[in-house]
Design an enzyme around this catalytic site. Structure first.
Site, short mmCIF file in Angstrom:
data_model
loop_
_atom_site.label_atom_id
_atom_site.label_comp_id
_atom_site.label_asym_id
_atom_site.label_seq_id
_atom_site.Cartn_x
_atom_site.Cartn_y
_atom_site.Cartn_z
N GLU A 50 0.81 -1.22 0.00
CA GLU A 50 0.00 0.00 0.00
C GLU A 50 0.85 1.27 0.00
O GLU A 50 0.45 2.29 -0.55
CB GLU A 50 -0.97 0.03 1.19
CG GLU A 50 -2.11 -0.98 1.09
CD GLU A 50 -1.77 -2.32 1.72
OE1 GLU A 50 -0.57 -2.56 2.03
OE2 GLU A 50 -2.70 -3.14 1.91
N PHE A 112 -11.65 -6.35 14.53
CA PHE A 112 -10.60 -6.90 13.69
C PHE A 112 -10.22 -5.89 12.60
O PHE A 112 -11.08 -5.37 11.90
CB PHE A 112 -11.06 -8.22 13.05
CG PHE A 112 -10.04 -8.81 12.12
CD1 PHE A 112 -8.81 -9.24 12.60
CD2 PHE A 112 -10.30 -8.91 10.76
CE1 PHE A 112 -7.86 -9.76 11.74
CE2 PHE A 112 -9.35 -9.44 9.89
CZ PHE A 112 -8.12 -9.87 10.38
N GLN A 113 -8.95 -5.62 12.48
CA GLN A 113 -8.41 -4.67 11.51
C GLN A 113 -9.00 -3.27 11.64
O GLN A 113 -9.15 -2.55 10.66
CB GLN A 113 -8.55 -5.20 10.07
CG GLN A 113 -7.69 -6.45 9.88
CD GLN A 113 -7.52 -6.86 8.44
OE1 GLN A 113 -8.40 -6.65 7.62
NE2 GLN A 113 -6.38 -7.49 8.14
N LYS A 162 -17.50 -0.15 6.14
CA LYS A 162 -18.03 -1.18 5.24
C LYS A 162 -19.55 -1.06 5.08
O LYS A 162 -20.07 -1.20 3.97
CB LYS A 162 -17.67 -2.54 5.83
CG LYS A 162 -17.89 -3.72 4.91
CD LYS A 162 -17.36 -4.99 5.58
CE LYS A 162 -17.87 -6.23 4.87
NZ LYS A 162 -17.01 -6.66 3.78
N MET A 479 24.52 8.40 1.57
CA MET A 479 24.37 9.74 2.13
C MET A 479 24.71 9.75 3.62
O MET A 479 25.34 10.68 4.12
CB MET A 479 22.94 10.25 1.90
CG MET A 479 22.75 11.69 2.32
SD MET A 479 23.90 12.78 1.50
CE MET A 479 22.91 13.39 0.15
C1 LIG Z 1 12.71 5.62 4.97
C2 LIG Z 1 14.01 6.26 5.24
N1 LIG Z 1 14.87 5.71 6.14
C3 LIG Z 1 16.06 6.29 6.37
C4 LIG Z 1 16.44 7.43 5.74
C5 LIG Z 1 17.78 8.09 6.04
N2 LIG Z 1 18.64 8.07 4.84
C6 LIG Z 1 18.72 9.13 4.02
S1 LIG Z 1 19.70 8.82 2.69
C7 LIG Z 1 20.06 7.28 3.24
C8 LIG Z 1 20.97 6.38 2.47
C9 LIG Z 1 20.40 5.93 1.19
O1 LIG Z 1 21.22 4.91 0.65
P1 LIG Z 1 21.04 4.49 -0.85
O2 LIG Z 1 19.62 4.23 -1.16
O3 LIG Z 1 21.98 3.38 -1.15
O4 LIG Z 1 21.46 5.80 -1.66
P2 LIG Z 1 22.89 6.52 -1.73
O5 LIG Z 1 22.90 7.61 -0.71
O6 LIG Z 1 23.92 5.49 -1.48
O7 LIG Z 1 22.93 7.06 -3.11
C10 LIG Z 1 19.40 7.01 4.44
C11 LIG Z 1 19.53 5.77 5.19
C12 LIG Z 1 15.50 8.00 4.85
N3 LIG Z 1 15.75 9.14 4.22
N4 LIG Z 1 14.33 7.39 4.59
#
Ligand SMILES: Cc1ncc(C[n+]2csc(CCOP(=O)(O)OP(=O)(O)O)c2C)c(N)n1
Ligand SMILES: [Mg+2]
Lengths: 566, 164
Positions: A50, A112-113, A162, A479
């Protein structure tokens, strides 16, 4: 004619011009799905989660400008939508989410749900409704669509128990909506517009700072016209990319944390800033105390709460950005002599900016033996269609895409800006591709975020949505790793994903196709192969693992305290 | 600075939580809040007292206006409104202090609404400042319990909030 609530819902969607819904069935929406079975006017796409359904509706909305629609069942179905809703809320994206709810008589019984999705989504929707009587259903849906798309757009959730879906009533779709507490102010005040142009034409160091509001208002054309008439420098936020052509000489490209040196220097030195459909987010302003210290600020926004929220404003204009820009153009046209003098008076400023551009252009170091991610993005630009839609996930790859793709058209970049939601990219691209089956849709992902919604590969294959998936694989949560490198002594705590994935086999397992490049001279061919393949495809690029996104304004620093090469 | 704000809202379920969530979500203060339907039963009126500098107050007012269910926001801080509040006070009243309580009640035109050999329960109405004043006098005698409604406010002059 008498109909049940489920059918009324579908008739309302049809009246609103909805052609595609992204939804997932379950116990409390089974009646809606039963009606859908024989309802041919709405194309239903079944995502595999979803959250992805809502991101797809969001991608559909960003790419088309129309309202995206998603369905989910009560309980876990509804809670799964929350990240998608919050993502759309932060970026003001018009979507309507329909959730099933337990029968009215059971609400509050921990049935439920059952989950209080109205309570849960209150802080991340523009508005939400619980329908308690089938007689209210059509009116509520009319309001929901109106609220979602008007003023500052945003997500609206409608929770339908529902029994309301089963109950029968006469169907009549209201012609008009009237909500006494909701009257968005769309017309910019003409006197304020006059003053704004006067202030702007008096400036010596003007800059126009553009946010996503310009794209949401479909005002890119007006913006470009006005800025070109005045010959003023323009910088955009991540959300504003595409509102003004980045290949134009007056473009300063993106500003902020990973913005260009020259955009951030222009913001720091400007004497009159025109902020349009932007909200002075902390990723854009850096340290507020030293943000644009010499600037008088003109702020144009449809949402009065955006104005003076983070920074003091000298001249506010509340109104639809398109309307205000139109009036500004008229005002500029009325003063040709002043415009001429203005261009003369801003010549030095243009020279100053040109010097900044020359000193620190947006650049990176090429390498022969290892693929540079920036190079992949440049090649993607070069080899893609001119009207290609590019979605991104969140992380370094997102910033490289924003920096190096060179966006020239509105609604061609789909990216989660405000919430920064990993997992957004792939389903958003799916939504855009569903809206534009013939256009090229590319998604640039990191190896981390791709895994957050990779189940949608199945949806792409099933629905013949030929999304081109680019994975910039650094085998890192890049990042976060970059922050650890710069600010935490390279203590790479839980950012290295040791387990390698065979993305080619993964693509094949879903019935899609995979290509891989490990060397710079394979990049072009890989992209060509991926683009040529008729169907969804993964293009994996093994990139320089510890490449950083630069420039960077460290969190809490001033815009002119950029790290340029570290 | 303290601000008294009236918020006219749709008399629908969930509206109170929208307003409350706005204050908690954005870190705004609520000192007091009172809500009840108005003469038009489709509309409820909230009176809330909040604090903040001009910029915060402007945000509060704009954010309230942004809620779909909010019909009108009126800020009474410029002296344009009249405020009244009610307090119910259970105060210790034994031996010599019984007379003292009665004197205070009399001066403030309050009422005794319940009596026991060891206590009086007092109903006081007036401006919030008046309630503060009577409480200050009663406090040394021993407050057992205090309930305040928080102020309600209405505009001065002949016109109603719709301007008619
Ligand atoms: C749902 C979620 N969890 C954690 C983060 C924190 N976060 C921001 S960038 C990142 C790393 C992303 O890694 P990747 O997808 O490999 O991309 P890259 O930066 O290596 O290009 C994280 C963990 C986020 N933005 N969103
Ligand atoms: Mg990565």
């Amino acid at each position: 004619m008498k109909m049940n609530g489920a059918r009324i819902l579908l008739e309302c969607l049809k009246k609103e011009g909805v052609d595609t819904v992204f939804g997932y069935p379950g116990g409390t929406v089974i009646n809606i799905y039963d009606e859908l079975y024989s309802f041919k006017e709405i194309h239903h796409i079944l995502p595999r989660h979803e959250q992805a359904g809502v991101h797809a509706a969001d991608g559909y909305a960003r790419a088309t400008g129309r309202v995206g629609v998603a369905f989910a069942t009560s309980g876990p179905g509804a809670t799964n939508t929350v990240t998608g809703i919050a993502t759309a809320y932060m970026d003001s994206i018009p979507i309507v989410i329909i959730t099933g709810q337990v029968p009215t008589a059971l609400i509050g019984n921990d049935a439920f749900q059952e989950v209080d999705i109205i309570g849960i989504t209150r802080p991340c929707t523009k508005h939400n409704f619980l329908v308690r009587d089938v007689k209210e259903l059509a009116g509520i849906l009319k309001k929901a669509f109106y609220i979602a798309r008007s003023g500052r757009p945003g997500p609206v959730l409608v929770d339908i128990p529902k029994d309301v879906q089963i109950a029968q009533t006469e169907f009549k779709y209201p012609e008009k909506v009237e909500i006494r507490g909701y009257k968005p102010n769309l017309e910019g005040h003409p006197k304020q517009v006059e003053r704004a142009i006067e202030m702007l034409l008096d400036s010596r160091k003007p800059v126009v700072y553009v946010g996503g509001g310009v794209i949401l208002a479909n005002a890119a054309e007006e913006l470009t016209k006005l800025c070109n008439m005045l010959d003023v420098p323009v910088t955009t936020t991540l959300m504003g990319l595409g509102a003004y052509p980045e290949d134009s000489p007056n473009s300063l490209r993106m500003l902020g944390m990973h913005g260009t040196y020259y955009a951030n220097m222009a913001m720091t030195n400007t004497d009159v800033m025109v902020a349009i459909g932007a909200r002075f987010d902390d990723r854009v302003t850096g340290k507020l105390a030293t943000f644009a210290p010499h600037a008088k600020i003109i702020h144009i926004d449809v949402d009065p709460t955006s104005i003076k929220k983070n920074v003091p404003v000298d001249l506010p204009i509340v109104g639809d950005v398109k309307d205000v820009l139109f009036k500004m153009i008229k005002e500029v046209e009325a003063h040709p002599d002043k415009v001429k003098a203005f261009k003369e008076a801003t010549r030095e400023w243009h020279e100053e900016i040109a010097a900044w551009k020359g000193k620190h252009p947006l650049t990176y170091k090429h390498a022969a033996n290892v693929i540079k991610p920036q190079y992949v993005i440049e090649k993607l630009r070069e080899l893609s269609d001119s009207d290609a839609i590019v979605a991104t996930d969140v992380g370094q790859h997102q910033m490289w895409t924003a920096q190096f793709f060179t966006f020239t058209k509105p609604r061609t970049l789909l990216s989660s800006g405000g919430l920064g939601t990993m997992g957004y990219g792939l389903p958003a691209a799916m939504g855009a591709q569903a809206a534009f089956p013939k256009r090229q849709v590319i998604v640039v992902c990191g190896d981390g975020g791709f895994q957050m919604n990779l189940q949608e590969m199945a949806t792409l294959v099933q629905n013949r949505l030929p999304v081109k998936i680019v994975i910039l694989n650094n085998n890192f949560l890049g990042m976060v790793r970059q922050w650890q490198e710069l600010f935490f002594d390279k203590r790479y705590s839980s950012t290295c994903m040791e387990q390698p994935i065979d993305f080619i086999k993964l693509a094949e397992a879903f019935g899609a196709k995979g290509f891989q490049a490990t060397k710079t001279d394979e990049v072009e061919e890989t992209i060509k192969n991926g683009f040529a393949y008729d169907g969804p495809v993964i293009m994996e690029f093994k990139i320089a693992r510890e490449e950083k996104v630069l420039p960077m304004v460290p969190a809490g620093a001033s815009l002119n305290e950029m790290v340029l090469n570290a | 600075m303290k601000h008294t704000i009236s918020v006219l809202v749709e008399n629908e379920f969930g509206v109170l939580s929208r307003v409350a969530a706005l204050f908690s979500g954005r870190g705004f203060n609520i000192d007091s809040l009172s809500v009840a339907p108005t003469n038009d039963e489709t509309i409820s009126r909230m009176t809330l007292v909040t604090r903040g500098d001009d910029q915060i107050l402007e945000q509060i007012s704009k954010q309230l206006n942004k809620l779909i269910d909010v019909i009108k926001v009126i800020d009474f801080t410029d002296g344009s409104g009249i405020e009244r509040e009610m307090a119910l006070v259970k105060v210790t009243a034994e031996d010599e202090s019984r007379a003292e309580v009665l004197r205070i009640v009399d001066i403030f035109r309050a009422k005794i609404i319940d009596v026991t050999p060891r206590s009086y329960t007092i109903e006081a109405t007036g401006s919030p400042a008046k309630i503060d004043a009577i409480l200050e006098l009663l406090r040394p005698l021993g407050l057992k319990e205090l309930v305040r409604t928080g102020p309600v406010a209405i505009g001065r002059g002949a016109k109603g909030w719709k301007g008619q």
